[in-house]
Enzyme design. Sequence first.
Site, PDB file in Angstrom:
ATOM      1  N   LYS A   6      15.221  -0.352  -5.396  1.00  0.00           N
ATOM      2  CA  LYS A   6      15.487  -1.000  -4.098  1.00  0.00           C
ATOM      3  C   LYS A   6      14.951  -2.145  -3.757  1.00  0.00           C
ATOM      4  O   LYS A   6      15.136  -2.761  -3.030  1.00  0.00           O
ATOM      5  CB  LYS A   6      15.039   0.197  -3.106  1.00  0.00           C
ATOM      6  CG  LYS A   6      13.798   0.423  -2.649  1.00  0.00           C
ATOM      7  CD  LYS A   6      13.887   1.351  -1.648  1.00  0.00           C
ATOM      8  CE  LYS A   6      12.206   1.851  -1.294  1.00  0.00           C
ATOM      9  NZ  LYS A   6      12.079   2.652  -0.037  1.00  0.00           N
ATOM     10  N   ASP A   7      13.869  -2.414  -4.575  1.00  0.00           N
ATOM     11  CA  ASP A   7      13.109  -3.951  -4.499  1.00  0.00           C
ATOM     12  C   ASP A   7      13.770  -4.961  -5.241  1.00  0.00           C
ATOM     13  O   ASP A   7      13.438  -6.048  -5.234  1.00  0.00           O
ATOM     14  CB  ASP A   7      11.732  -3.786  -5.263  1.00  0.00           C
ATOM     15  CG  ASP A   7      10.838  -2.807  -4.441  1.00  0.00           C
ATOM     16  OD1 ASP A   7      11.055  -2.561  -3.228  1.00  0.00           O
ATOM     17  OD2 ASP A   7       9.828  -2.440  -5.137  1.00  0.00           O
ATOM     18  N   SER A  31      10.167  -0.205   7.590  1.00  0.00           N
ATOM     19  CA  SER A  31      11.714  -0.386   7.346  1.00  0.00           C
ATOM     20  C   SER A  31      12.496  -0.403   8.744  1.00  0.00           C
ATOM     21  O   SER A  31      12.719   0.531   9.353  1.00  0.00           O
ATOM     22  CB  SER A  31      12.236   0.666   6.435  1.00  0.00           C
ATOM     23  OG  SER A  31      13.541   0.972   6.729  1.00  0.00           O
ATOM     24  N   ARG A  65      15.825  -0.299   8.729  1.00  0.00           N
ATOM     25  CA  ARG A  65      16.753   0.861   8.383  1.00  0.00           C
ATOM     26  C   ARG A  65      16.422   2.091   8.840  1.00  0.00           C
ATOM     27  O   ARG A  65      17.022   2.716   9.594  1.00  0.00           O
ATOM     28  CB  ARG A  65      17.008   0.852   6.701  1.00  0.00           C
ATOM     29  CG  ARG A  65      18.101   2.018   6.316  1.00  0.00           C
ATOM     30  CD  ARG A  65      18.145   2.295   5.050  1.00  0.00           C
ATOM     31  NE  ARG A  65      16.497   2.277   4.298  1.00  0.00           N
ATOM     32  CZ  ARG A  65      16.024   3.504   4.344  1.00  0.00           C
ATOM     33  NH1 ARG A  65      16.752   4.680   4.921  1.00  0.00           N
ATOM     34  NH2 ARG A  65      14.991   3.651   3.822  1.00  0.00           N
ATOM     35  N   ARG A  66      15.130   2.459   8.617  1.00  0.00           N
ATOM     36  CA  ARG A  66      14.568   3.858   9.103  1.00  0.00           C
ATOM     37  C   ARG A  66      14.396   3.736  10.546  1.00  0.00           C
ATOM     38  O   ARG A  66      14.789   4.796  11.290  1.00  0.00           O
ATOM     39  CB  ARG A  66      13.316   4.167   8.576  1.00  0.00           C
ATOM     40  CG  ARG A  66      13.635   4.501   6.856  1.00  0.00           C
ATOM     41  CD  ARG A  66      12.148   4.498   6.326  1.00  0.00           C
ATOM     42  NE  ARG A  66      12.115   4.791   4.799  1.00  0.00           N
ATOM     43  CZ  ARG A  66      11.372   4.556   3.928  1.00  0.00           C
ATOM     44  NH1 ARG A  66      10.444   3.852   4.248  1.00  0.00           N
ATOM     45  NH2 ARG A  66      11.520   4.682   2.553  1.00  0.00           N
ATOM     46  N   ARG A  76       2.166  -1.340   7.184  1.00  0.00           N
ATOM     47  CA  ARG A  76       2.333  -1.770   5.974  1.00  0.00           C
ATOM     48  C   ARG A  76       1.229  -1.407   4.952  1.00  0.00           C
ATOM     49  O   ARG A  76       0.505  -0.757   5.366  1.00  0.00           O
ATOM     50  CB  ARG A  76       2.297  -3.391   5.909  1.00  0.00           C
ATOM     51  CG  ARG A  76       3.446  -4.300   6.583  1.00  0.00           C
ATOM     52  CD  ARG A  76       4.595  -4.168   5.666  1.00  0.00           C
ATOM     53  NE  ARG A  76       4.408  -4.177   4.027  1.00  0.00           N
ATOM     54  CZ  ARG A  76       3.880  -5.497   3.707  1.00  0.00           C
ATOM     55  NH1 ARG A  76       4.207  -6.467   4.047  1.00  0.00           N
ATOM     56  NH2 ARG A  76       3.824  -5.521   2.134  1.00  0.00           N
ATOM     57  N   THR A 136      -2.806   3.257   1.252  1.00  0.00           N
ATOM     58  CA  THR A 136      -3.286   2.618   2.585  1.00  0.00           C
ATOM     59  C   THR A 136      -2.511   3.090   3.751  1.00  0.00           C
ATOM     60  O   THR A 136      -3.052   3.543   4.686  1.00  0.00           O
ATOM     61  CB  THR A 136      -2.837   1.064   2.297  1.00  0.00           C
ATOM     62  OG1 THR A 136      -3.356   0.561   1.347  1.00  0.00           O
ATOM     63  CG2 THR A 136      -3.414   0.478   3.507  1.00  0.00           C
ATOM     64  N   ARG A 137      -1.448   3.576   3.683  1.00  0.00           N
ATOM     65  CA  ARG A 137      -0.681   4.143   4.668  1.00  0.00           C
ATOM     66  C   ARG A 137      -1.039   5.466   5.139  1.00  0.00           C
ATOM     67  O   ARG A 137      -1.188   5.971   6.313  1.00  0.00           O
ATOM     68  CB  ARG A 137       0.963   4.009   4.378  1.00  0.00           C
ATOM     69  CG  ARG A 137       1.519   2.487   4.299  1.00  0.00           C
ATOM     70  CD  ARG A 137       3.080   2.724   4.244  1.00  0.00           C
ATOM     71  NE  ARG A 137       3.604   1.301   3.514  1.00  0.00           N
ATOM     72  CZ  ARG A 137       4.685   1.214   3.410  1.00  0.00           C
ATOM     73  NH1 ARG A 137       5.773   1.909   4.016  1.00  0.00           N
ATOM     74  NH2 ARG A 137       5.301   0.106   3.009  1.00  0.00           N
ATOM     75  N   CYS A 153      16.186  -6.993   3.172  1.00  0.00           N
ATOM     76  CA  CYS A 153      15.123  -6.314   4.010  1.00  0.00           C
ATOM     77  C   CYS A 153      15.357  -6.642   5.468  1.00  0.00           C
ATOM     78  O   CYS A 153      14.898  -5.859   6.212  1.00  0.00           O
ATOM     79  CB  CYS A 153      13.932  -6.923   3.443  1.00  0.00           C
ATOM     80  SG  CYS A 153      13.123  -5.912   2.459  1.00  0.00           S
TER      81      CYS A 153
END
Length: 306
Positions: free
Chosen positions: A43-44, A92, A94-95, A112, A117-118, A206
């Site tokens: 997806k990247d 995102s 989209r989400r 981010r 980290t998240r 994106c």
Amino acid sequence: MSTTGDKILDTALSKIGEKSLFTKELENALERNEVDLVVHSLKDLPTSLPPGFTIGAVCKRENPLDAVVFHPKNCGKTLSLLPEKSVIGTSSLRRAAQLKKKFPQLEFRDIRGNLNTRLKKLDEKEDFSAIILAAAGLKRMGWENRIGQLLSPEDCLYAVGQGALAVEVRAKDQEILNMVSALHDADTVLRCIAERAFMKRLEGGCSVPVAVNSMLKDGQLYLTGAVYSLDGSDSLRETMQTSVNYPQQSEDGPNDDVQHVGITAKNVPGQAQEAAESLGVELASLLLSKGAKHILSVARQLNDAH
């Protein structure tokens, strides 16, 4: 190796305005012959690769769905059971677009950083009640036990290529291309070709909310695709199908190394790949005929303005 996307952690991905956020530095190393292959989350990878590169393998897809990870105090809940105005973290568009429509009582904020980290931001602060991540990433890191809720395609269609790993190689390096082609998973290849063709025809990326769901069953490839306004209030969603039941051609033809949306898959029937690509293009064309371009251009302008 670190990429631009790994380094810029204080800006939303959709705002950085760079198509190859997580791939450019890796492709530079590939070009300089410092490495022979690069593994990405599919997806990247943009739907058009730079000249001289190809995706030589698409591995068997992990679960492509999105997952909800809850703050420890919300353990055992689902999104619909969270108190009103609970803050959900996602980077995102989209989400956020889909979930804002489905759960208007919740608030969505950008978050981010890499997975560690998240999760740390979620657990150690009180800023977020939950965060949305790809189930595949959590599973690969061994953190499947953190998944509190899997979002079905009815709740949230996933990103193009989500859950699949891609091996990028130099397009003319036959030895490496032949070697990695053994990693191709035919079902995943066909589903991802259709998804990527859909995205490419829509000129998505994106910075716009584009989402899909695909399935291959009994030789039929089904593709659902959708576009959304940033707040999810405006959307278009359609499903189409096509047969991909074609035999593998044994003899090497002149188009042996033909690419389909950046993917070279010699061991998957060429006609099946063409059918998958056509399905994605046709589904996108159907949405465009119903006004998808307007929805996406407004979303892009609003995102750029914020």
